[in-house]
Design an enzyme around this catalytic site. Structure first.
Site, PDB file in Angstrom:
ATOM      1  N   HIS A 176      -2.000  -0.838   2.962  1.00  0.00           N
ATOM      2  CA  HIS A 176      -1.077  -1.950   2.704  1.00  0.00           C
ATOM      3  C   HIS A 176      -1.864  -3.200   2.313  1.00  0.00           C
ATOM      4  CE1 HIS A 176       2.492  -4.159   2.518  1.00  0.00           C
ATOM      5  NE2 HIS A 176       2.980  -4.005   3.737  1.00  0.00           N
ATOM      6  N   HIS A 179       2.444  -8.013   0.358  1.00  0.00           N
ATOM      7  CA  HIS A 179       3.452  -8.694   1.179  1.00  0.00           C
ATOM      8  C   HIS A 179       2.879  -9.713   2.160  1.00  0.00           C
ATOM      9  CE1 HIS A 179       6.172  -4.958   0.365  1.00  0.00           C
ATOM     10  NE2 HIS A 179       5.910  -5.674  -0.722  1.00  0.00           N
ATOM     11  N   TYR A 181       0.243  -9.569   4.067  1.00  0.00           N
ATOM     12  CA  TYR A 181      -0.473  -9.084   5.236  1.00  0.00           C
ATOM     13  C   TYR A 181      -1.987  -9.170   4.992  1.00  0.00           C
ATOM     14  CZ  TYR A 181       4.217  -7.877   6.617  1.00  0.00           C
ATOM     15  OH  TYR A 181       5.558  -7.970   6.929  1.00  0.00           O
ATOM     16  N   ARG A 229      -0.933  -0.088  -1.889  1.00  0.00           N
ATOM     17  CA  ARG A 229       0.182  -0.976  -2.266  1.00  0.00           C
ATOM     18  C   ARG A 229      -0.368  -2.383  -2.432  1.00  0.00           C
ATOM     19  NH1 ARG A 229       6.218  -1.498   0.311  1.00  0.00           N
ATOM     20  NH2 ARG A 229       6.594   0.014  -1.360  1.00  0.00           N
ATOM     21  N   ARG A 323      15.815   0.439   0.702  1.00  0.00           N
ATOM     22  CA  ARG A 323      17.152   0.206   1.260  1.00  0.00           C
ATOM     23  C   ARG A 323      18.169   1.228   0.766  1.00  0.00           C
ATOM     24  NH1 ARG A 323      17.485  -6.450   1.704  1.00  0.00           N
ATOM     25  NH2 ARG A 323      15.378  -6.663   2.534  1.00  0.00           N
TER      26      ARG A 323
END
Length: 365
Positions: A176, A179, A181, A229, A323
């Site tokens: 990751h 986003h 992080y 990602r 989602r």
């Protein structure tokens, strides 16, 4: 030929179609341990026909969790329950994957339905770390800047987590780096103001991610895929941008990364993000074309026709749904029906299988 249901080989793994369950935090773990919720949540998507199921952001250390309820893989005791879910996923013909993560300065925050901002230590919070001492937002924890020893611990934690992933039965790892992080925090000049070997120039800002990739590949078998990602842009002037994302992706390809999962944003609160259907696909398309590496497209992809168009137009190699999979765990089965493709259903559900229409539907089911 319908591209959405073409197999895709990644090293020694063959995905049965191009539909991926994107990592989605469930905020349902205790002390990092998976439980029946995770088994049912992930397992139902395998029953539903997804080719690859990437488990939510799974912390490589306790301090790397986003919230106290995050999954973790920082000790051996956490492995057996993860193995239970992965064995079930594999038995359905899907590939179990995991997103390894460290939240950095965005750690020790509340699960969305519990509140906002920093969790105080009296309620189970903890001290957080980052590239520097600047908090993500006023209500977020104040991080302590990682020193060289702290950076080495992060790298070692990712390596140890990757080894446990193998023991847990995962067949794909996604690192990751998006986003906002920790790995993204180092990439972006908006959050990385260091003046040492891990800050300043592009080469220095990408150093931690490259070292984490190298450490992961040391223990992750050659025949198993590694995905990264990234947020392809911060959507903010002076931040991480698409040109840098392309350059990074090309370098990752030479270091054993097989696919870039192309997301955006997350490092700056209230960034002006033009959210809309397929708004991030452009980045998957550009990175695929210019860096020469496979890509995954993600973000408000909600219909079989949309997903098929992305692949048929050569904009990406996989589509990752989040989602939409929360709304419809069996999305691939019904997508096949909508697109006129015959796919097997689980034997237990066969009696309910609809007849496939031969013509391609003009819109979503």
């Amino acid at each position: 030929m319908i591209k959405l249901f073409e197999p895709l080989a990644l090293r020694g793994i063959t995905l049965k179609n191009r539909i991926v369950v994107s990592p989605m935090c469930q905020y349902s773990a205790k002390d990092g341990f998976a439980n029946d919720w995770h088994l049912v949540h992930l397992g139902s998507r395998a029953v539903g026909g997804a080719a690859l199921i990437i488990q939510e952001a799974t912390a490589v250390s306790p301090e790397g969790r986003i919230s106290p309820e995050d999954l973790g893989i920082w000790n051996d005791e956490q492995v057996p329950m993860l193995r239970r879910s992965n064995d079930f996923i594999a038995a359905q013909g899907s590939v179990p994957g995991v997103q390894l993560a460290h939240a950095g300065r965005k750690a020790s925050t509340y699960a969305p339905w519990r509140g906002e901002g920093a969790v105080p230590e009296t309620e189970g919070g903890w001290p957080v770390v980052g590239p520097g001492n600047e908090a993500f937002a006023p209500n977020y924890p104040q991080p302590q800047a990682l020193d060289v020893a702290g950076i080495q611990k992060v790298i070692d934690d990712f390596r140890a987590a990757a080894q446990r992933c193998l023991e847990a039965g995962f067949q794909v790892i996604e690192l990751h780096g998006a986003h906002g992080y920790l790995l993204h925090q180092f990439l972006s000049p908006l959050s990385n103001h260091r003046t040492d070997a891990y800050g300043g120039s592009f080469e220095n800002r990408i150093r931690l991610l490259l070292e984490v990739v190298a450490a992961t590949r040391e223990v992750w078998p050659e025949n198993l895929p590694l995905i990264v990602r990234i947020s392809a842009t911060d959507w903010t002037e002076g931040g991480w941008n698409a040109d840098e994302a392309v350059q990074l992706a090309a370098m990752l390809k030479t270091r054993g990364v097989d696919l870039i999962d192309c997301s955006t944003g997350g490092n700056v609160p209230k960034a002006p993000i033009p959210v809309g259907p397929g708004y991030q696909v452009q980045f998957a398309e550009r990175i695929k074309a210019e860096a020469g590496i496979r890509t995954g497209a993600v973000g408000l992809i909600t219909s079989p026709v949309e997903a098929e168009a992305i692949l048929a137009n050569g904009q990406a190699d996989l589509v990752l749904l989040a989602r939409e999979f929360l709304r419809e765990p069996y999305f691939p089965l019904f997508a096949a029906q909508d697109l006129g493709v015959e796919v097997p259903w689980p034997a237990q559900y066969e009696r309910a299988k609809p007849r496939v229409h031969k013509e391609v539907a003009a819109g979503p089911r």
